[in-house]
Design an enzyme around this catalytic site. Structure first.
Site, PDB file in Angstrom:
ATOM      1  N   ASP A 199      -6.765   0.992 -68.603  1.00  0.00           N
ATOM      2  CA  ASP A 199      -5.931   0.224 -68.406  1.00  0.00           C
ATOM      3  C   ASP A 199      -6.290  -1.204 -68.416  1.00  0.00           C
ATOM      4  OD1 ASP A 199      -3.041  -0.366 -67.698  1.00  0.00           O
ATOM      5  OD2 ASP A 199      -3.489  -0.494 -65.617  1.00  0.00           O
TER       6      ASP A 199
ATOM      7  N   ASP B  90       1.935   2.752 -64.497  1.00  0.00           N
ATOM      8  CA  ASP B  90       0.526   2.770 -63.681  1.00  0.00           C
ATOM      9  C   ASP B  90       0.799   2.743 -62.006  1.00  0.00           C
ATOM     10  OD1 ASP B  90      -2.010   2.619 -62.944  1.00  0.00           O
ATOM     11  OD2 ASP B  90      -2.091   0.475 -63.415  1.00  0.00           O
TER      12      ASP B  90
ATOM     13  N   GLU C 261       4.457  -1.005 -67.772  1.00  0.00           N
ATOM     14  CA  GLU C 261       3.526  -1.323 -69.103  1.00  0.00           C
ATOM     15  C   GLU C 261       3.935  -0.473 -70.338  1.00  0.00           C
ATOM     16  OE1 GLU C 261      -0.639  -0.824 -68.077  1.00  0.00           O
ATOM     17  OE2 GLU C 261      -0.115  -1.108 -65.890  1.00  0.00           O
TER      18      GLU C 261
ATOM     19  N   GLU D  11       3.894   0.190 -61.919  1.00  0.00           N
ATOM     20  CA  GLU D  11       3.438  -1.077 -62.909  1.00  0.00           C
ATOM     21  C   GLU D  11       4.159  -0.647 -64.269  1.00  0.00           C
ATOM     22  OE1 GLU D  11      -0.852  -1.736 -63.006  1.00  0.00           O
ATOM     23  OE2 GLU D  11      -0.455  -2.877 -61.061  1.00  0.00           O
TER      24      GLU D  11
ATOM     25  N   LYS E 134      -5.682   3.834 -58.469  1.00  0.00           N
ATOM     26  CA  LYS E 134      -5.076   3.955 -59.701  1.00  0.00           C
ATOM     27  C   LYS E 134      -5.210   5.643 -60.039  1.00  0.00           C
ATOM     28  CE  LYS E 134      -4.231  -0.486 -60.688  1.00  0.00           C
ATOM     29  NZ  LYS E 134      -2.789  -0.873 -60.930  1.00  0.00           N
TER      30      LYS E 134
ATOM     31  N   THR F  67      -0.608   8.453 -63.782  1.00  0.00           N
ATOM     32  CA  THR F  67       0.141   7.474 -64.762  1.00  0.00           C
ATOM     33  C   THR F  67       0.773   8.022 -65.527  1.00  0.00           C
ATOM     34  OG1 THR F  67      -2.056   6.141 -64.715  1.00  0.00           O
ATOM     35  CG2 THR F  67      -0.533   5.821 -66.597  1.00  0.00           C
TER      36      THR F  67
HETATM   37 MN    MN Z   1      -1.953  -1.242 -64.642  1.00  0.00          MN
END
Ligand code: MN
Length: 418
Positions: A125, A230, A200, A198, A250, A254
């Site tokens: 990432d 994410d 993305e 997040e 994290k 995802t």
């Molecule tokens: Mn990210």
């Protein structure tokens, strides 16, 4: 290029995310069939495994669709990618002489469950959105040190966990983690209180490489793009991230959208990266338009309540393209494999309404925002469903990715209870 007409009527509407111009690749199952590769066309899916078995798709000696993921096709390289796209177009185009043979191989999307489209080899990432990096840096380190000194010179990233990547629709369990409140001298192990998303894009590597590759080569090696969320535990992140970067913050999940939109389908939407503040070193220099004009949005729906749009932005806001990120990824010699997934970094625009994370939208929880249903949010609450959408607008058609959605479940009462 205008809308390409198909004999699949639903693929000819100006609103369908899956016109003949798109032909995105996914994996689906039904009550009657195990997971298998398919191509979206209007509100239908063409069963690629069945098409290959019946001889309608024949790309040489290798069977590409005996497995329920697209890695085998990706490894064949750009010539085979182009041949497959040409063949699918010929089978599905209006007036195709093979319509009668293809029609029985279509499955209504409404009857299908969408699965992971690829086996993710590795997941990296990045952190390449300037507005996002400036916002987060300002909150974590102050406006003076918002952008790290390296940021305008290299796309920075961290190695994530391929095992944590899940397909849209998968529920997300709120994690526990070690947190350190500024009010307490010592950390505590607790359920995450600042769970976030997040917004993305994910780039999927198709052609493997071994050793450094140029930006041009990197662009050629990318197979396609997905939407990517994410999921991020901000309180875990704030305590653990220095000096080695995010780790457990994290590692929960995802999410990716179910359809891989190929680079070929996105070709009309290429656009340039923004003006450079510092000239990039040669190995990262822009060598053509390698970002894409894709409108992105995020919705939040509390349990049992209607969804509110909480952010709208565009992929072209990024400072670095996926090709530049992939090129940087290989500079020290790391081999890349088919199925490697590269997250773009959070995509935020300049305006408050264009911020791709709740951390930014609520400015670290200091400015809760109001949803259409009247509830307020600083971070994600249990039961919330977060959905990312992406649309590239063509001449009389649109290219969509399918939603990237996930509902947050409450943390377990005791994660170590056996
Ligand atoms: Mn990210």
């Amino acid at each position: 290029m205008p809308l390409m007409k198909s004999w699949v009527a639903s693929a000819n509407s100006a609103e369908t995310p899956f016109p003949l111009n798109n032909l995105p690749y996914g994996v689906f199952s039904t009550q009657d069939t195990d997971p298998r590769c398919g191509v979206a066309i209007g509100d239908m899916i063409l069963d690629c495994q069945a098409a290959e078995e019946s001889g309608l798709i024949d790309l040489g000696d290798v069977a590409l669709f005996e497995v329920p993921f697209w890695n085998d096709l990706m490894e064949e390289g750009p010539a085979v990618w182009a041949a497959l796209r040409a063949r699918l177009t010929a089978l599905l185009v209006q007036g195709s002489p093979e319509q009668a043979k293809v029609e029985p191989l279509l499955v209504p999307m409404a009857d299908a469950t969408l699965e992971m489209p690829i086996m993710v080899s590795e997941y990296t990432d990045f952190y390449a959105g300037r507005h996002h990096a400036t916002n987060v840096g300002t909150m974590f380190r102050g406006a003076e040190n918002a952008l790290p000194p390296n940021w305008l010179h290299i796309p920075i990233g961290y190695n994530g966990r391929a095992s944590s990547v899940v397909v849209s629709g998968t529920d997300i369990r709120r994690p526990w983690g070690q947190l350190k409140s500024p009010d307490h001298a010592l950390p505590a192990f607790l359920p995450c209180r600042r769970f976030d998303i997040e917004l993305e894009m994910g780039a999927i590597v198709g052609t493997p490489s071994d050793g450094p590759i140029t930006v041009q080569e990197a662009d050629a090696n990318i197979f396609g793009y997905v939407l990517l969320n994410d999921w991020s535990a901000r309180d875990i992140q704030a305590w653990e991230y220095q000096p080695l970067g995010p780790f457990q913050a994290k590692a929960t999940a995802t999410s990716i959208s179910p359809w891989i939109v190929t680079k070929a389908a996105l070709e009309p939407f290429r656009c340039d990266t923004p003006p450079r503040e510092f000239e990039l070193l040669d190995h990262l220099k822009d060598v053509g338009p390698m970002l894409y004009d894709i409108n992105l949005s995020v919705t939040l729906a509390p349990a049992g309540k209607p969804a509110s749009t909480i952010a709208r932005t565009n992929y072209k806001e990024m400072y670095y393209s996926a090709a530049q990120q992939l090129a940087q990824h290989t500079t020290a010699g790391s081999p890349m494999n088919a199925g490697d997934l590269l997250g773009s970094g959070t995509i935020s625009g300049a305006e408050k309404s264009e911020r791709g994370s709740l951390l930014e939208l609520s400015w670290g929880g200091k400015e809760p925002f109001t949803l259409d249903c009247g509830e307020t949010r600083s971070f994600v609450e249990d039961g919330d469903t977060l959905t990312l959408t992406g649309v590239a607008k063509g001449d009389g058609y649109v290219i969509g990715f399918g939603d990237c959605t996930g509902t947050v479940l409450p943390a377990l009462e005791d994660p170590y209870k056996r």
